[in-house]
Design an enzyme around this catalytic site. Structure first.
Site, PDB file in Angstrom:
ATOM      1  N   ASP A  66       5.185  19.600  80.940  1.00  0.00           N
ATOM      2  CA  ASP A  66       6.014  19.559  82.237  1.00  0.00           C
ATOM      3  C   ASP A  66       5.228  19.337  83.503  1.00  0.00           C
ATOM      4  O   ASP A  66       4.091  19.362  83.651  1.00  0.00           O
ATOM      5  CB  ASP A  66       6.561  21.034  82.283  1.00  0.00           C
ATOM      6  CG  ASP A  66       7.553  21.314  81.016  1.00  0.00           C
ATOM      7  OD1 ASP A  66       7.904  20.469  80.368  1.00  0.00           O
ATOM      8  OD2 ASP A  66       7.561  22.429  80.856  1.00  0.00           O
TER       9      ASP A  66
HETATM   10  N1  URA Z   1       5.682  23.714  76.279  1.00  0.00           N
HETATM   11  C1  URA Z   1       6.405  23.983  77.403  1.00  0.00           C
HETATM   12  O1  URA Z   1       7.220  24.827  77.935  1.00  0.00           O
HETATM   13  N2  URA Z   1       5.947  23.131  78.526  1.00  0.00           N
HETATM   14  C2  URA Z   1       4.917  22.227  78.365  1.00  0.00           C
HETATM   15  O2  URA Z   1       4.722  21.288  79.387  1.00  0.00           O
HETATM   16  C3  URA Z   1       4.527  21.917  77.064  1.00  0.00           C
HETATM   17  C4  URA Z   1       4.884  22.666  76.039  1.00  0.00           C
END
Ligand code: URA
Length: 230
Positions: A102
């Site tokens: 993310d």
């Molecule tokens: N889980 C999440 O919520 N975000 C990420 O970037 C990776 C795994």
């Protein structure tokens, strides 16, 4: 693409010529005679017909990057800097990401031009645990451990997550081992307890650990052992 299709693209050859050339042993793949028309040729392979180079073969490339917060895990984005923008590599447009993080997640990201390798990294059933360091808004309670281990029901996908290992490091910090990569998985698993994730950093994928010498935004090529570990 199949070997016979690659050769059929040569203007001077028809399909029958191609079949005969392959059968007579005049075609080499990566320096070795290949008599199998169905041989799967990837863009890393060098294909030669007698002394003629039909396909030069590109080097396979594999990198690890320490993704900074605020950079998008994508090859192109209209509004944000992307992880590909951080690379100083020729032909970087041929690279893709083996998994995503993310915008506000940092840490280990794998980048390659080898689609088969990246599929092995990202398959939900992959044997490569993904290890995250997590910080949260509320205290992380001991009973979370059993819920993570049992798997959690995700209504949107109508599935139960694979067993995950949670190690509580401090009141607001934990390390988490996941064996799949569902959308926003870590945040949703903590969200199950109304506990917001305030920091998320990926430390490891399988046997590949983020090199501690890489500051956010830096990257390096993977070693032969790291590539072979997937
Ligand atoms: N889980 C999440 O919520 N975000 C990420 O970037 C990776 C795994």
């Amino acid at each position: 693409m199949r070997l016979d299709r690659i050769l059929s693209n040569l203007p001077s050859l028809n399909r029958q010529d191609v079949r005969q050339l392959i059968a007579s042993g005049r075609v080499r793949v990566d320096g070795l005679c290949c008599r199998d028309s169905r041989c799967d040729i990837r863009f890393f392979n060098r294909v030669e017909l007698d002394d003629q180079i039909v396909q030069a073969g590109r080097p396979a490339r594999y990198f690890m990057l320490n993704k900074p917060i605020g950079v998008v895990s994508a090859t192109e984005h209209p509004g944000h800097q992307t992880v590909i923008d951080l690379l100083n590599e020729p032909d970087k447009h041929e690279l893709h990401l083996a998994g995503r993080l993310d915008l506000n997640t940092s840490g280990l990201l794998l980048i390659t031009n080898d689609g088969q390798w990246s599929r092995r990294v990202t398959q939900p059933t992959s044997k490569q645990p993904k290890v995250y360091w997590v910080s949260t808004e509320q205290p992380i309670e001991a009973h979370y451990i059993d819920s993570f281990a049992a798997g959690m029901y995700f209504k949107f996908e109508d599935l139960t997550t694979l067993p995950a290992r949670l190690e509580i490091l401090a009141t607001y910090n934990a390390r988490l081992w996941l064996h799949e990569g569902r959308y926003h998985q870590v945040k949703r698993m903590f969200g199950h307890f109304q506990n917001k994730v305030t920091g998320l950093h990926r430390e490891r994928i399988g046997a590949i650990t983020l090199d501690p010498r890489l500051t956010p935004g830096q990257y390096r090529a993977l070693t032969a052992d790291e590539i072979a570990s997937v």
